[in-house]
Design a protein around this motif. Structure first.
Motif, short mmCIF file in Angstrom:
data_model
loop_
_atom_site.label_atom_id
_atom_site.label_comp_id
_atom_site.label_asym_id
_atom_site.label_seq_id
_atom_site.Cartn_x
_atom_site.Cartn_y
_atom_site.Cartn_z
N GLN A 107 43.03 40.49 44.85
CA GLN A 107 42.84 41.92 44.82
C GLN A 107 41.48 42.50 44.64
O GLN A 107 40.68 42.27 44.04
CB GLN A 107 43.46 42.78 43.75
N GLY A 108 41.37 43.76 45.17
CA GLY A 108 40.02 44.28 45.37
C GLY A 108 40.42 45.29 43.63
O GLY A 108 41.35 45.83 44.18
N VAL A 109 39.04 45.33 43.09
CA VAL A 109 39.78 46.26 41.40
C VAL A 109 37.94 46.94 41.50
O VAL A 109 37.30 46.80 41.39
CB VAL A 109 39.66 45.53 40.50
N CYS A 110 38.23 48.40 41.17
CA CYS A 110 37.68 49.69 40.73
C CYS A 110 37.10 50.23 39.52
O CYS A 110 39.11 50.60 40.23
CB CYS A 110 36.69 49.56 42.15
N ARG A 150 33.44 47.16 39.64
CA ARG A 150 34.45 46.65 40.71
C ARG A 150 33.35 45.30 41.01
O ARG A 150 33.13 45.08 40.83
CB ARG A 150 33.58 47.76 42.02
N PHE A 174 37.08 44.16 46.09
CA PHE A 174 37.09 45.68 46.70
C PHE A 174 36.13 45.97 47.33
O PHE A 174 37.21 46.85 48.67
CB PHE A 174 37.10 46.45 45.87
N ASN A 217 43.16 50.25 42.62
CA ASN A 217 43.50 48.08 43.36
C ASN A 217 43.72 48.70 44.68
O ASN A 217 44.48 48.98 45.18
CB ASN A 217 44.91 47.64 42.78
#
Length: 747
Positions: A227-230, A241, A245, A324
């Protein structure tokens, strides 16, 4: 008077008082007596007491000297112990202090010098509370009022209610100490101080190392998750990040630097990666959802490339935001595939359901056809059963009449030529009778609706019956027929077992040119084996199984008569009865046929058996016989035969006619001979019952019938009559009539 344990000065004082008292007493005695002798006596006595007191005083002085010596030794030991204790306390690595209710009793130098600035306050008599107050007020102590978790737990679990004080504290120079408080006795408390600076520093290093390792691990995990997380600050500025992300949102590096506003990221993403007609609305929706009074948002958006992203923004506890981004393309494609498969499966199930419905309808149609076929089969079996009953009656009726007439002709024929013709006619009818019985037996045994009639009977009586029936055939061929008597009881269908044994004996006679045929029984455990031995032509190995087929002979037709049905009937009957049939044979020597039957206990005798041996008839038959028969030919032939034996005959074709004949006679007949199957609903059982009721007499009765069903056998036992099967064997009819009438007369 003087306690040796008292101090020396006290003992000397007491001795002086004693001497003064003695001297005063001597002075008083001198004043009273004034005699020289009295004075002398007093002086002597006083001198003895002085000597004794002096001796005692010397002993006391000696004791005082020893006590003084022990006291000096004790004082020296005490000083030595105090020095040793001081040395031991000074040698301890940590601080030590002993407090009593009066205050500080003793402590070592380490305890005093532990905290700079308060060593002068640590003096004898200092209370524990004052010590900790001084410790808490010292500017050198940086961590005040701290206590360890273990100490807290110990304090909670302890029953001690005294005040508790901090156990761990630190100094400005980053030194750390732990104070342990212990109760030595109810009035004494010990404080132990231990420097734990090295332990604290080591824990601090290990903690920093662990944090560094965890940081590396978390960073690696953060960078490698799918997953992209920031994360964003409460004001919406980018804080942290991962690379995923940026990749998922297709953002340039300039937009993922720390401090970039979330609104700027959303604007770029909506304008460059989404269709114009949907990008603006999605951007507005997300911007509205991240306002301070909102909790967040989660949406699935489709990009111009066709990919589908699942984007969620949620509020953190510090009012910051976390975003997310998840690539939902594969799941969406899988969902489409699954929906397609579900649709296909639904269509398949619909088609399968329709097919099952058609098959169900077809199954219902087939079941209906099977039910109808079963009903037709049951009807056919019922019709076949009725046919057997009718055929047995209708076919054997003329044969029975012919046999009776031939018997009468044989007795009345005087001319030799006529006698030979009658004999040939009798043999022809016997062949017809044998063939009819064989065909009917095969038909019955092959019919599934034919039930067996199992009963218990004496095997010896059965063998005797077969011997009587086969004696004439054996005598005509010049063969010796022997039967070994037996008293064994068995359980089987008596009719078919008689037919089977009879066929084996007849078969042995037919295929034996000279010699003999022997029949008897052998016990074999819980079974009995009926064996029929002959000295005939024998049977080869290849023919020993074939001979049980229909119309099959073991040798040429000239070797024996018959149609080749006898052994086939034996095989069918024994298979239905679950009796094993075996054959042993040697060509030119002979054969042995055997049937194995289970043995049973002999029942209580209830009446006469059809196959029981009867005494031979003698003299003229002086009885009145009522014959009930609806066939005129059989009625005529039976009447002729009874009259030839000397009997008087009343004839009737039905129950009604029989009742009329008896009323006209005015007395009951001596015996009733009745056919079972009469016209319409009438039958012989009804005739016997009605005649007995009308005459109020238990008239002996014999039922002559071709019916071999178990129901008729049960009725014979219930109504006490004997059954003879058609065609009637005259050799049994005459003795049976004599036996029945004599039994009644004797009773």
């Amino acid at each position: 008077m003087i306690d040796p344990d008292e101090p020396l000065e006290r003992q000397l004082e007491r001795q002086g008082k004693i001497i003064a008292a003695l001297m005063q007493r001597a002075a008083r005695e001198d004043d009273v007596g004034r005699s020289a002798y009295s004075l002398f006596q007093s002086a002597i006595a006083l001198q003895g007491e002085v000597w004794e007191k002096t001796k005692h005083l010397e002993q006391v002085l000696d004791t005082l000297g020893q006590a003084s010596s022990r006291l000096r030794n004790s004082e020296f030991a005490l000083e030595q112990t105090e020095r040793n204790l001081a040395d031991a306390l000074d040698a301890m690595e940590g601080g030590f202090a002993l407090f009593t209710e009066e205050g500080l009793e003793i402590c070592n130098a380490q305890f005093k010098s532990m905290v700079p600035g308060i060593s002068r306050q640590i003096v004898a008599g200092l209370s524990i509370a004052d010590y900790f107050a001084a410790l808490d007020g010292s500017p050198q102590v940086t961590t005040k009022g701290a206590s360890s978790k273990k100490s807290d737990v110990a304090n909670k679990n302890s029953a001690d209610t005294s005040p508790k004080y901090p156990s761990v504290f630190g100094l400005r120079n980053d030194r750390w100490f732990q104070i342990t408080q212990k109760r030595a006795s109810p009035r004494k408390t010990v404080l132990l101080s231990t420097e734990i600076t090295n332990i604290v520093l080591q824990n601090r290093i290990e903690k920093d190392q662990l944090i560094d390792k965890q940081s590396v691990f978390l960073k690696a995990a953060f960078e490698h998750i799918s997953q992209g997380v920031c994360t964003f600050s409460p004001s919406g500025s980018l804080i942290l990040r991962n690379e995923r992300f940026r990749q998922l949102l297709r953002l340039p590096l300039t937009l993922v630097r720390k401090g970039t506003p979330l609104s700027q990221i959303l604007a770029f993403f909506a304008r460059h990666e989404m269709a114009p007609e949907t990008g603006a609305s999605i951007e507005s929706e997300f911007l509205f959802a991240i306002e301070p009074d909102r909790d967040g948002i989660e949406r699935k958006v489709r990009l111009t490339s066709g990919d589908i992203l699942n984007i969620s923004i949620h509020r953190l506890p510090d009012t910051g935001l976390i975003m997310n981004v998840f690539d939902f393309t594969a799941e969406a494609q899988m969902t489409d595939v699954l929906e397609q498969k579900v649709g296909e499966r639904t269509r398949e199930l619909t088609e399968a359901n329709e097919l099952l419905q058609r098959q169900h309808k077809e199954q219902i149609r087939i079941d209906e056809q099977l039910r109808q076929a079963k009903e037709r089969a049951e009807e056919a079996v019922s019709s076949k059963t009725r046919f057997f009953a009718a055929a047995s009656h209708d076919l054997l009726q003329p044969v029975n009449a012919a046999k009776l007439l031939i018997s009468t002709m044989t007795e009345s024929a005087q001319d030799k030529a006529v006698s030979d013709t009658v004999s040939r006619l009798e043999r022809s009818f016997k062949s017809i009778e044998s063939l009819l019985h064989a065909l009917l037996d095969i038909s019955r045994l092959d019919s599934t609706g034919t039930e067996l009639s199992l009963s218990t009977f004496n095997i010896g009586e059965l063998l005797s019956t077969v011997q009587r029936d086969c004696r004439q055939l054996a005598e005509e061929k010049g063969i010796r027929l022997d039967i070994v008597p037996s008293s064994i009881w068995v359980k089987s269908d008596q009719r078919y077992l008689v037919r089977s044994v009879q066929n084996l004996i007849v078969n042995g006679i037919q295929y034996t040119q000279e010699g003999r045929v022997l029949a008897g029984c052998r016990r074999k455990g819980s079974n009995v084996v009926i064996e029929v031995w002959d000295t005939g032509i024998g049977i080869s190995k290849k023919d020993q199984k074939r001979i049980f087929n229909e119309f099959t002979r073991a040798g040429p037709e000239s070797a024996g008569g018959g149609m080749g049905l006898g052994l086939s009937i034996v095989d069918r009957a024994c298979r239905r009865l679950n009796h094993s049939v075996n054959v042993r044979s040697k060509p030119g020597v002979g054969s042995v046929f055997s049937i194995t039957i289970p043995i049973c206990d002999a029942p209580v005798e209830t009446g006469h058996s059809e196959n029981a041996a009867l005494p031979p008839a003698s003299g003229a038959m002086d009885v009145i016989v009522l014959i009930v028969e609806n066939n005129p030919d059989v009625l005529f032939a039976t009447t002729q035969q009874i009259e030839s034996w000397g009997g008087s005959v009343l004839t009737a074709a039905s129950t009604k006619e029989a009742l009329t004949a008896v009323r006209e006679l005015g007395m009951p007949p001596d015996i009733i001979l009745a056919d079972y199957q009469l016209d319409e609903e009438d039958n012989g059982v009804k005739t016997i019952v009605e005649l007995r009721r009308a005459t109020k007499t238990d008239i002996p009765a014999i039922m002559i019938t071709a019916n071999r069903e178990e129901d008729l056998s049960e009725q014979s036992r219930a109504h006490r009559f004997t059954i003879l099967t058609k065609p009637v064997e005259l050799s049994r009819l005459r003795p049976l009539i004599d036996w029945e009438t004599r039994r009644v007369n004797a009773g």
